[in-house]
Design a protein around this motif. Structure first.
Motif, PDB file in Angstrom:
ATOM      1  N   PRO A  30     -15.218  -7.755  -6.426  1.00 50.07           N
ATOM      2  CA  PRO A  30     -16.106  -6.681  -5.984  1.00 50.07           C
ATOM      3  C   PRO A  30     -15.328  -5.446  -5.596  1.00 50.07           C
ATOM      4  N   LEU A  31     -15.944  -4.306  -5.815  1.00 51.48           N
ATOM      5  CA  LEU A  31     -15.365  -3.060  -5.330  1.00 51.48           C
ATOM      6  C   LEU A  31     -15.494  -3.016  -3.823  1.00 51.48           C
ATOM      7  N   PRO A  32     -14.611  -2.281  -3.145  1.00 50.48           N
ATOM      8  CA  PRO A  32     -14.698  -2.211  -1.689  1.00 50.48           C
ATOM      9  C   PRO A  32     -16.074  -1.772  -1.229  1.00 50.48           C
ATOM     10  N   VAL A 289     -11.135  -8.469   2.439  1.00 50.55           N
ATOM     11  CA  VAL A 289     -11.349  -7.090   2.912  1.00 50.55           C
ATOM     12  C   VAL A 289     -12.676  -6.562   2.408  1.00 50.55           C
ATOM     13  N   ASN A 290     -12.972  -6.803   1.136  1.00 50.16           N
ATOM     14  CA  ASN A 290     -14.192  -6.263   0.552  1.00 50.16           C
ATOM     15  C   ASN A 290     -15.449  -6.892   1.129  1.00 50.16           C
ATOM     16  N   PHE A 291     -15.326  -8.069   1.680  1.00 53.97           N
ATOM     17  CA  PHE A 291     -16.471  -8.668   2.363  1.00 53.97           C
ATOM     18  C   PHE A 291     -16.651  -8.082   3.756  1.00 53.97           C
ATOM     19  N   LEU A 387     -16.347 -16.700 -10.176  1.00 55.28           N
ATOM     20  CA  LEU A 387     -16.685 -15.596 -11.074  1.00 55.28           C
ATOM     21  C   LEU A 387     -17.953 -14.878 -10.630  1.00 55.28           C
ATOM     22  N   GLN A 388     -18.803 -15.582  -9.887  1.00 55.47           N
ATOM     23  CA  GLN A 388     -20.069 -14.984  -9.436  1.00 55.47           C
ATOM     24  C   GLN A 388     -19.956 -14.335  -8.056  1.00 55.47           C
ATOM     25  N   CYS A 389     -18.788 -14.404  -7.466  1.00 53.72           N
ATOM     26  CA  CYS A 389     -18.621 -13.948  -6.090  1.00 53.72           C
ATOM     27  C   CYS A 389     -18.744 -12.425  -5.997  1.00 53.72           C
ATOM     28  N   PHE A 394     -22.853 -12.682   0.249  1.00 56.52           N
ATOM     29  CA  PHE A 394     -21.899 -13.700   0.682  1.00 56.52           C
ATOM     30  C   PHE A 394     -22.286 -15.079   0.166  1.00 56.52           C
ATOM     31  N   SER A 395     -23.592 -15.320   0.008  1.00 55.37           N
ATOM     32  CA  SER A 395     -24.056 -16.645  -0.392  1.00 55.37           C
ATOM     33  C   SER A 395     -23.583 -17.027  -1.794  1.00 55.37           C
ATOM     34  N   THR A 396     -23.246 -16.031  -2.631  1.00 54.47           N
ATOM     35  CA  THR A 396     -22.771 -16.351  -3.972  1.00 54.47           C
ATOM     36  C   THR A 396     -21.392 -16.981  -3.944  1.00 54.47           C
ATOM     37  N   CYS A 397     -20.707 -16.890  -2.809  1.00 55.66           N
ATOM     38  CA  CYS A 397     -19.378 -17.476  -2.675  1.00 55.66           C
ATOM     39  C   CYS A 397     -19.375 -18.733  -1.820  1.00 55.66           C
ATOM     40  N   THR A 398     -20.527 -19.128  -1.305  1.00 56.38           N
ATOM     41  CA  THR A 398     -20.601 -20.304  -0.452  1.00 56.38           C
ATOM     42  C   THR A 398     -20.419 -21.567  -1.284  1.00 56.38           C
ATOM     43  N   SER A 399     -19.681 -22.523  -0.762  1.00 49.99           N
ATOM     44  CA  SER A 399     -19.405 -23.764  -1.468  1.00 49.99           C
ATOM     45  C   SER A 399     -20.695 -24.465  -1.879  1.00 49.99           C
TER      46      SER A 399
END
Length: 420
Positions: A30-32, A289-291, A387-389, A394-399
């Protein structure tokens, strides 16, 4: 709780980790994100992350789950015959599964279980089983279910044991065909090696699954010496994370094994073939950082000592800790023996299970079993780069162990409504 345990629960945990693995692609980073900012001092611009975003970053407690395996356990009725021992290896994240298999096999055969040994433990300080695990709790948890002893009786002390290899999630047919004959011949069987079998799994007995649950989530607990030192390090990390309310991140990052190989920076990634695209340490830092994680966020690494290869991360975050700088000085030399000792791995397992956020950098048994322990402790905040993060969600990166309940722990722990 419905009886239907999946017969291949741990088997799936071992085989299908690749479907839940951290996957990095620099082009998908993701972009900042743009946060509220203010100017202080000499015109320095400081980003402010809203309280709501901070809450989302650090997560909320997961659901409270209770053990739901007890009703499937049977009491010990007959006098045991024969002895089953086991040699554990590769660290606590493997020990839990290996110990569970040994208990299952001993119970199925009506044998007595010997307290295990740990492979090569004599070559490192504090590496013996009773230095790492609470033997009293282990024996007490199995009381009435399985007989456990510390050593062989004198009349069998000179017997040469049969050494066998068993698969994870050993089935009754495998035990009957491969372990029972060896037990009949020698009276003492040592499980010396474990392997992953890709053969079609047969239906297993509900009690055997319940035994695995009992061992993994109750019986096998760390020694107080491990938990005390782990709590001390956690306390230091929470002090270091004072600006974030005492929160800290644990990243499973070892310079010799978990750092992606043949990676390139995002600027060069477009020139690489797809098979070599991944994010290096800089990319992992950039993702955080971007999150919205501030540069003074307290971060704990499973790397025991500082390494120059970590500088791309420490250049972004100034509050990065290893065991070298986190534990009491008088205990450092006792623990940091080779960087890969059983005791160190136990500390990492304990600390990463209790951090406010866990970030795995590779799909392995450490990630899988730390995830199970975190779910048990209601620490479900786990960021898995994929790849979907995207920083906007944030939920797209949750396990998926959490979002899809794709973990063996959910066969062992249930909500109150499920139990009823």
């Amino acid at each position: 709780m419905v009886v239907g345990f999946l017969s291949f629960g741990i088997f799936v945990l071992l085989i299908n980790m690749t479907t839940n693995r951290p996957q990095f692609d620099p082009e998908s980073l993701p972009l900042p994100s743009v946060n509220e900012s203010s100017t202080v001092g000499d015109g320095l611009v400081v980003n402010k992350v809203s309280r709501e975003k901070q809450r989302r970053l650090w997560g909320e407690p997961g659901p409270f789950l209770q053990p739901c395996w007890e009703e499937r356990l049977t009491v010990l009725k007959e006098r045991p015959w024969g002895y089953i021992g086991v040699v554990l290896s590769n660290g606590p994240h493997y020990h839990h599964v290996q110990m569970a298999e040994a208990v299952v096999i001993a119970k199925y055969l009506g044998a007595t279980l010997l307290l295990p040994t740990i492979k090569n433990s004599e070559n490192e300080p504090n590496g013996q089983f009773d230095n790492i695990y609470h033997t009293g709790n282990f024996i007490k948890s199995l009381q009435g279910v399985l007989r456990v002893v510390g050593r062989l009786p004198d009349d069998l002390s000179s017997v040469s044991p049969a050494v066998v290899s068993v698969p994870y999630e050993a089935t009754p047919s495998f035990i009957e065909e491969n372990v029972r004959p060896a037990l009949k011949r020698s009276a003492v069987v040592i499980i010396g090696n474990f392997f992953v079998s890709r053969n079609k799994m047969e239906e297993t007995l509900p009690e055997l699954e319940a035994l695995r649950c009992l061992v993994m989530y109750k019986a096998l607990q760390f020694q107080p010496s491990v938990t005390r030192l782990g709590d001390h390090i956690i306390s230091r990390l929470r002090e270091a994370g004072g600006s974030a309310g005492g929160h800290f991140v644990c990243i499973d990052l070892l310079t010799d094994s978990t750092i992606p190989k043949n990676c390139s920076s995002s600027r060069e990634a477009s020139e690489l073939p797809k098979s070599r695209k991944c994010v290096d340490i800089t990319g992992i830092g950039t993702l955080l950082v971007n999150f919205g994680f501030e540069d003074d966020t307290a971060i704990y690494l499973t790397q025991s000592r500082h390494d120059p290869n970590l500088e791309p991360l420490t250049n972004i975050f100034k509050n990065v800790h290893t065991k070298e700088y986190s534990m009491p000085f008088n205990e450092e030399k006792q623990v940091l023996y080779s960087g890969r000792t059983q005791f160190e791995k136990a500390l990492d397992y304990y600390i990463c299970s209790r951090s406010d956020l866990f970030v795995p950098t590779v799909s392995n048994m450490f990630y899988s079993n730390v995830a199970g322990e975190r779910i048990r402790l209601q620490n479900t905040n786990m960021l898995v780069p994929s790849l979907q993060c995207r920083s906007t969600n944030f939920s797209t990166c949750t396990s998926r162990y959490v979002t899809q309940k794709d973990h063996f722990v959910y066969k062992c722990l249930c909500s109150v409504s499920d139990k009823s």
